[in-house]
Design a protein around this motif. Structure first.
Motif, PDB file in Angstrom:
ATOM      1  N   TYR A  66       0.887  -1.178  -0.004  1.00  0.00           N
ATOM      2  CA  TYR A  66      -0.010   0.073  -0.092  1.00  0.00           C
ATOM      3  C   TYR A  66       0.767   1.229  -0.031  1.00  0.00           C
ATOM      4  O   TYR A  66       1.804   1.329   0.803  1.00  0.00           O
ATOM      5  CB  TYR A  66      -0.876   0.109   1.306  1.00  0.00           C
ATOM      6  N   ILE A  67       0.641   2.172  -0.809  1.00  0.00           N
ATOM      7  CA  ILE A  67       1.239   3.302  -0.949  1.00  0.00           C
ATOM      8  C   ILE A  67       0.267   4.441  -0.569  1.00  0.00           C
ATOM      9  O   ILE A  67      -0.633   4.723  -1.200  1.00  0.00           O
ATOM     10  CB  ILE A  67       1.815   3.637  -2.384  1.00  0.00           C
ATOM     11  N   ARG A  68       0.754   5.032   0.444  1.00  0.00           N
ATOM     12  CA  ARG A  68       0.028   6.306   1.103  1.00  0.00           C
ATOM     13  C   ARG A  68       0.099   7.622   0.152  1.00  0.00           C
ATOM     14  O   ARG A  68       1.327   7.745  -0.212  1.00  0.00           O
ATOM     15  CB  ARG A  68       0.518   6.540   2.757  1.00  0.00           C
ATOM     16  N   PRO A  69      -1.167   8.119  -0.059  1.00  0.00           N
ATOM     17  CA  PRO A  69      -1.057   9.439  -0.748  1.00  0.00           C
ATOM     18  C   PRO A  69      -0.277  10.335   0.007  1.00  0.00           C
ATOM     19  O   PRO A  69      -0.072  10.382   1.368  1.00  0.00           O
ATOM     20  CB  PRO A  69      -2.452   9.848  -0.711  1.00  0.00           C
ATOM     21  N   LYS A  70       0.300  11.369  -0.751  1.00  0.00           N
ATOM     22  CA  LYS A  70       1.422  12.513  -0.249  1.00  0.00           C
ATOM     23  C   LYS A  70       0.744  13.599  -0.630  1.00  0.00           C
ATOM     24  O   LYS A  70       1.180  14.122  -1.826  1.00  0.00           O
ATOM     25  CB  LYS A  70       2.750  12.227  -0.832  1.00  0.00           C
ATOM     26  N   ARG A  71      -0.039  14.483  -0.014  1.00  0.00           N
ATOM     27  CA  ARG A  71      -0.701  15.690  -0.394  1.00  0.00           C
ATOM     28  C   ARG A  71      -0.308  16.592   0.677  1.00  0.00           C
ATOM     29  O   ARG A  71      -0.851  16.624   1.626  1.00  0.00           O
ATOM     30  CB  ARG A  71      -2.267  15.650  -0.423  1.00  0.00           C
ATOM     31  N   PRO A  72       0.487  17.483   0.289  1.00  0.00           N
ATOM     32  CA  PRO A  72       1.025  18.509   1.346  1.00  0.00           C
ATOM     33  C   PRO A  72      -0.269  19.261   1.814  1.00  0.00           C
ATOM     34  O   PRO A  72      -0.924  19.820   0.933  1.00  0.00           O
ATOM     35  CB  PRO A  72       2.113  19.353   0.804  1.00  0.00           C
ATOM     36  N   GLY A  73      -0.149  19.835   3.171  1.00  0.00           N
ATOM     37  CA  GLY A  73      -1.225  20.544   3.511  1.00  0.00           C
ATOM     38  C   GLY A  73      -2.492  19.971   3.752  1.00  0.00           C
ATOM     39  O   GLY A  73      -3.445  20.609   4.099  1.00  0.00           O
ATOM     40  N   ALA A  74      -2.528  18.648   3.621  1.00  0.00           N
ATOM     41  CA  ALA A  74      -4.019  18.160   3.529  1.00  0.00           C
ATOM     42  C   ALA A  74      -4.694  18.140   4.969  1.00  0.00           C
ATOM     43  O   ALA A  74      -4.165  18.013   6.189  1.00  0.00           O
ATOM     44  CB  ALA A  74      -3.933  16.690   2.734  1.00  0.00           C
ATOM     45  N   SER A  75      -5.950  17.907   4.869  1.00  0.00           N
ATOM     46  CA  SER A  75      -6.790  17.551   6.157  1.00  0.00           C
ATOM     47  C   SER A  75      -6.892  15.867   5.891  1.00  0.00           C
ATOM     48  O   SER A  75      -7.449  15.647   4.828  1.00  0.00           O
ATOM     49  CB  SER A  75      -8.059  18.438   6.235  1.00  0.00           C
ATOM     50  N   ILE A  76      -6.539  15.280   6.860  1.00  0.00           N
ATOM     51  CA  ILE A  76      -7.058  13.867   6.971  1.00  0.00           C
ATOM     52  C   ILE A  76      -7.589  13.255   8.149  1.00  0.00           C
ATOM     53  O   ILE A  76      -7.257  13.599   9.268  1.00  0.00           O
ATOM     54  CB  ILE A  76      -5.371  13.101   6.831  1.00  0.00           C
ATOM     55  N   PHE A  77      -8.566  12.125   7.878  1.00  0.00           N
ATOM     56  CA  PHE A  77      -9.093  11.367   9.011  1.00  0.00           C
ATOM     57  C   PHE A  77      -8.327   9.971   9.358  1.00  0.00           C
ATOM     58  O   PHE A  77      -7.987   9.654   8.189  1.00  0.00           O
ATOM     59  CB  PHE A  77     -10.574  11.111   8.293  1.00  0.00           C
ATOM     60  N   PHE A  78      -8.268  10.024  10.394  1.00  0.00           N
ATOM     61  CA  PHE A  78      -7.545   8.715  10.805  1.00  0.00           C
ATOM     62  C   PHE A  78      -8.258   7.807  11.758  1.00  0.00           C
ATOM     63  O   PHE A  78      -8.846   8.285  12.500  1.00  0.00           O
ATOM     64  CB  PHE A  78      -6.095   9.116  11.469  1.00  0.00           C
ATOM     65  N   THR A  79      -8.003   6.654  11.746  1.00  0.00           N
ATOM     66  CA  THR A  79      -8.412   5.442  12.751  1.00  0.00           C
ATOM     67  C   THR A  79      -7.253   4.627  13.036  1.00  0.00           C
ATOM     68  O   THR A  79      -6.629   4.117  12.142  1.00  0.00           O
ATOM     69  CB  THR A  79      -9.799   4.830  12.183  1.00  0.00           C
ATOM     70  N   VAL A  80      -6.943   4.587  14.501  1.00  0.00           N
ATOM     71  CA  VAL A  80      -5.614   4.000  14.682  1.00  0.00           C
ATOM     72  C   VAL A  80      -6.129   3.234  15.871  1.00  0.00           C
ATOM     73  O   VAL A  80      -6.661   3.609  16.982  1.00  0.00           O
ATOM     74  CB  VAL A  80      -4.596   5.083  15.354  1.00  0.00           C
ATOM     75  N   ALA A  81      -5.611   1.837  16.053  1.00  0.00           N
ATOM     76  CA  ALA A  81      -6.263   0.754  16.780  1.00  0.00           C
ATOM     77  C   ALA A  81      -5.059  -0.028  17.570  1.00  0.00           C
ATOM     78  O   ALA A  81      -4.070  -0.057  16.919  1.00  0.00           O
ATOM     79  CB  ALA A  81      -7.249  -0.235  16.139  1.00  0.00           C
ATOM     80  N   LEU A  82      -5.343  -0.314  18.784  1.00  0.00           N
ATOM     81  CA  LEU A  82      -4.690  -1.419  19.494  1.00  0.00           C
ATOM     82  C   LEU A  82      -4.552  -2.744  18.698  1.00  0.00           C
ATOM     83  O   LEU A  82      -5.686  -3.021  18.370  1.00  0.00           O
ATOM     84  CB  LEU A  82      -4.983  -1.435  20.899  1.00  0.00           C
ATOM     85  N   ALA A  83      -3.638  -3.458  18.856  1.00  0.00           N
ATOM     86  CA  ALA A  83      -3.480  -4.939  18.425  1.00  0.00           C
ATOM     87  C   ALA A  83      -4.715  -5.604  19.190  1.00  0.00           C
ATOM     88  O   ALA A  83      -5.277  -6.790  18.680  1.00  0.00           O
ATOM     89  CB  ALA A  83      -2.240  -5.392  18.656  1.00  0.00           C
ATOM     90  N   ASP A  84      -4.767  -5.236  20.527  1.00  0.00           N
ATOM     91  CA  ASP A  84      -5.561  -6.028  21.534  1.00  0.00           C
ATOM     92  C   ASP A  84      -6.981  -5.350  21.452  1.00  0.00           C
ATOM     93  O   ASP A  84      -7.356  -4.375  22.265  1.00  0.00           O
ATOM     94  CB  ASP A  84      -5.172  -6.130  22.725  1.00  0.00           C
ATOM     95  N   ARG A  85      -7.805  -5.434  20.428  1.00  0.00           N
ATOM     96  CA  ARG A  85      -9.215  -4.900  20.478  1.00  0.00           C
ATOM     97  C   ARG A  85      -9.842  -5.338  21.581  1.00  0.00           C
ATOM     98  O   ARG A  85     -10.170  -6.546  21.736  1.00  0.00           O
ATOM     99  CB  ARG A  85      -9.927  -5.258  19.081  1.00  0.00           C
ATOM    100  N   GLY A  86     -10.332  -4.614  22.773  1.00  0.00           N
ATOM    101  CA  GLY A  86     -11.218  -4.968  23.704  1.00  0.00           C
ATOM    102  C   GLY A  86     -10.378  -4.393  24.852  1.00  0.00           C
ATOM    103  O   GLY A  86     -10.802  -4.289  26.012  1.00  0.00           O
ATOM    104  N   ALA A  87      -9.066  -3.918  24.731  1.00  0.00           N
ATOM    105  CA  ALA A  87      -8.322  -3.563  25.975  1.00  0.00           C
ATOM    106  C   ALA A  87      -8.648  -2.081  26.387  1.00  0.00           C
ATOM    107  O   ALA A  87      -9.279  -1.509  25.423  1.00  0.00           O
ATOM    108  CB  ALA A  87      -6.631  -3.399  25.378  1.00  0.00           C
TER     109      ALA A  87
END
Length: 162
Positions: free
Chosen positions: A7-28
């Protein structure tokens, strides 16, 4: 065995970006139990590599946020790497798989995260609202005002209709 996608992440300078970042242990509950450590990791990273936080919500095992990068800067992946590493180094060592040891990972985070480049004002507003209502969606509270780990308290609309 299936090869991993490249996967190649887009590179847009000055962009607004929505993120979801998760733990490996879902439920922790690691993120809310150690929210002070997470906030410090973000604060330090933001001081070194500035970005604007438009919205953020921390749930027990994942978080959502909207960032706007400075003009001429597209390096959000570096920022996430640093935030995750700082947080991980502050946590007690847990039992790790060999693959985590080989990569010098603590095994706290999912390796990947989800990002979406925001294209217009309507999408921006929808992503910010999603951050704010996520604790309600997960049944943690009845209204965003009741969840303490949210930027709603900083700049949410107090007349938000769910």
């Amino acid at each position: 065995m299936r090869p991993m996608s490249k996967y190649i992440r887009p590179k847009r300078p000055g962009a607004s970006i929505f993120f979801t970042v998760a733990l490996a242990d879902r439920g922790a509950r690691t993120l809310v139990d150690h929210v002070v450590v997470l906030r410090e990791a973000v604060r330090m990273t933001k001081a070194e590599r500035p970005f604007q936080i438009n919205a953020w919500v921390v749930l027990p095992d994942h978080m959502h946020c909207v960032w706007t990068l400075p003009e001429g800067d597209a390096e959000y992946s570096t920022r996430w790497s640093v935030i995750k590493a700082r947080f991980s180094r502050a946590m007690p060592i847990i039992q790790r798989r060999k693959s985590h040891e080989a990569r010098r990972e603590h095994g706290i985070w999912q390796r990947r995260y989800w990002e979406h480049h925001i294209r217009d004002d309507a999408a921006f507003a929808a992503c910010v609202r999603y951050c704010w209502i996520n604790p309600v969606k997960h049944g943690l509270v009845e209204h965003p005002k009741d969840w303490p780990y949210s930027s709603w308290h900083r700049d949410g609309p107090h007349d938000l209709i769910l």
